[in-house]
Every structure is written in structure tokens, then in C-alpha cells.
Design an enzyme around this catalytic site. Structure first.
Site, PDB file in Angstrom:
ATOM      1  N   GLN A  98      -1.503  -3.508  -0.522  1.00  0.00           N
ATOM      2  CA  GLN A  98      -1.593  -5.082  -1.017  1.00  0.00           C
ATOM      3  C   GLN A  98      -1.934  -5.159  -2.321  1.00  0.00           C
ATOM      4  OE1 GLN A  98      -3.808  -7.490   2.205  1.00  0.00           O
ATOM      5  NE2 GLN A  98      -4.494  -5.288   2.534  1.00  0.00           N
ATOM      6  N   HIS A 116       2.649  -6.883  -2.300  1.00  0.00           N
ATOM      7  CA  HIS A 116       2.317  -8.064  -3.125  1.00  0.00           C
ATOM      8  C   HIS A 116       2.605  -7.947  -4.422  1.00  0.00           C
ATOM      9  CE1 HIS A 116      -1.393  -8.950  -0.279  1.00  0.00           C
ATOM     10  NE2 HIS A 116      -0.193  -9.836   0.201  1.00  0.00           N
TER      11      HIS A 116
END
Length: 242
Positions: A98, A116
Site C-alpha cells: 500500500q 496505491h
């Protein structure tokens, strides 16, 4: 429990890792949430996509302080390096992260799904041209495209944006394929990323969690939970896997 975990990792047919901000704390990058987190010091609206387009100069001013100053100086720690070493020897098949800090790659990991996005690249909001960070003058008040002059946007997911479909699919495929997933440094609260360990669990994977505090996975998802810093865990487990 550590010896049993080491055996599970060693005997895994398709070992993966799912990492969050906690794995990079020991590299000097604070997490976004919680005590001492970035959102205690900065306004998260700086990376809201509508705010960015309406106030690009203000957004860029804050982003430089939030991301590019601290992340640019950070170095991979033992957790990043251990995962990279495991991939090199064929033990680890891939990392879903992430994080946008590029520390997994700098440690030597190759198969990294940046759920992300990344601070390592910027995208032109006009013509779509992609720039490596080293090609851009970040000292400029408003970093702009050399081709069309439009404002550049960091190539990570802002609030209000969707996940890149190709990255989502590739991450989901890793989660489906894994039989052992190591979950490191994440609270398990950010959708849709937090669903990936659940996908792995539903498909029969063992979940090994390393977090300094219990997460949404700890009670009902994780098979093994180590309440400690990522660096301590990987230093100890690596000795058993030498």
C-alpha cells in the site's frame, strides 16, 4: 511460535507479502494515521483529487512537505531487505504494498504491486506524459510538463480516485494464488486494499501478521500474530531460514 512460523514460510508453495506504512516506519517514514502520524500534522485534503485540480499550487506545497522531503531521504530497512532476499532465492513470489515510497524496489524486490501508486513518477494532467522524479524540478512552485506545460500530478492514488485496474487485477491474482501471506504494518482499514488478505484467507492461505498494535485482521483472520516491529520480526525469522 516463531519456529513454527519459520517452517510454514520455508514450506510455502506460493509465499507473498502484503505491506503497509508500518514496514517503513523504521526507515524514518511516519504512518499516516495514529499517534505521530502524518495526518496529525498535515491536512489530508492536500491529496484530495478535487482539491488538487482546484488548488494545484497549495496542494503541491503541502505534498512536498508530506511526501517528497521525508520519503526522498529514507532508506530500506531490514524488513524490506529480507523480503527482497527471499524473492531472490525463490522463496517469496511477490509483494503487494500500500506504500508509495519505493523502498521495496530499492531493497531489491522485483515483483512489487504498488496498489496505491508511487512517488517515483509523475503524470502530466494535460497530455498524460509520465516523468521519473529525477526528470522533474521539484523546487518549482508548480512542477509542469515540458511538452505541454500542464501541471504534473504524482503518480499515486489521491482521495477520490480509483485504483488502477491493472494493478488491482495483478494484486488480486497474487492474493488468490498465495498459500501463505505475510501481512506487515497495516491496520487493515483502507479499502479496497484491506480486502486482499481476506481473499487469501478465503482461499485457504495461512496469514502471518506483524504489527505493533492489533489490526482488523488480528482476531479473525490472522493465524499467527507477532506484536512487534517489523525489523525485529524479520531479523529473528531470517536467522531460522538461513
Amino acid at each position: 511460535m516463531l519456529k513454527e512460523t519459520a517452517e510454514i514460510i520455508k514450506n510455502a508453495k506460493f509465499l507473498t507479502a502484503f505491506t503497509g506504512a508500518g514496514i517503513s516506519v523504521e526507515s524514518g517514514i511516519p504512518p499516516f494515521r495514529g499517534a505521530g502520524g502524518l495526518w496529525e500534522r498535515y491536512d489530508p485534503s492536500a491529496i484530495d483529487i478535487d482539491f488538487f485540480y482546484a488548488n494545484p499550487k497549495e496542494s503541491w506545497r503541502e505534498m512536498k512537505k508530506i511526501f517528497f522531503d521525508s520519503m526522498g531521504k529514507a532508506e530500506p530497512n531490514i524488513a524490506h531487505k529480507t523480503l527482497a532476499a527471499w524473492e531472490k532465492r525463490g522463496l517469496l513470489k511477490g509483494v503487494i504494498t500500500q506504500n508509495i515510497d519505493n523502498l521495496h524496489q530499492r531493497a531489491g524486490s522485483v515483483n512489487v504491486k504498488e496498489f496505491h501508486g508511487t512517488i517515483n513518477y509523475l503524470i502530466c494532467t494535460g497530455c498524460g506524459k509520465r516523468y521519473h522524479i529525477n526528470e522533474v524540478d521539484l523546487k518549482a512552485e508548480l512542477p509542469s510538463c515540458k511538452s505541454c506545460g500542464a501541471v504534473l500530478k504524482p503518480d499515486f492514488i489521491f482521495y477520490g480516485e480509483g485504483i488502477n485496474p491493472r494493478v488491482y487485477q495483478a494484486s488480486a491474482e497474487l492474493a488468490y494464488a498465495t498459500d501463505v501471506m505475510i501481512v506487515v504494518g497495516t491496520s487493515g482499514e483502507v479499502m479496497p486494499a484491506c480486502a486482499l488478505p481476506l481473499t487469501a484467507k478465503r482461499n485457504g492461505a495461512k496469514i502471518i501478521e506483524i504489527n505493533t498494535l492489533p489490526s482488523s485482521y488480528t482476531a479473525g483472520v490472522s493465524d499467527f500474530y507477532f506484536e512487534q516491529k517489523a525489523g525485529d520480526f524479520f531479523k529473528n525469522i531470517a536467522k531460522l531460514l538461513e
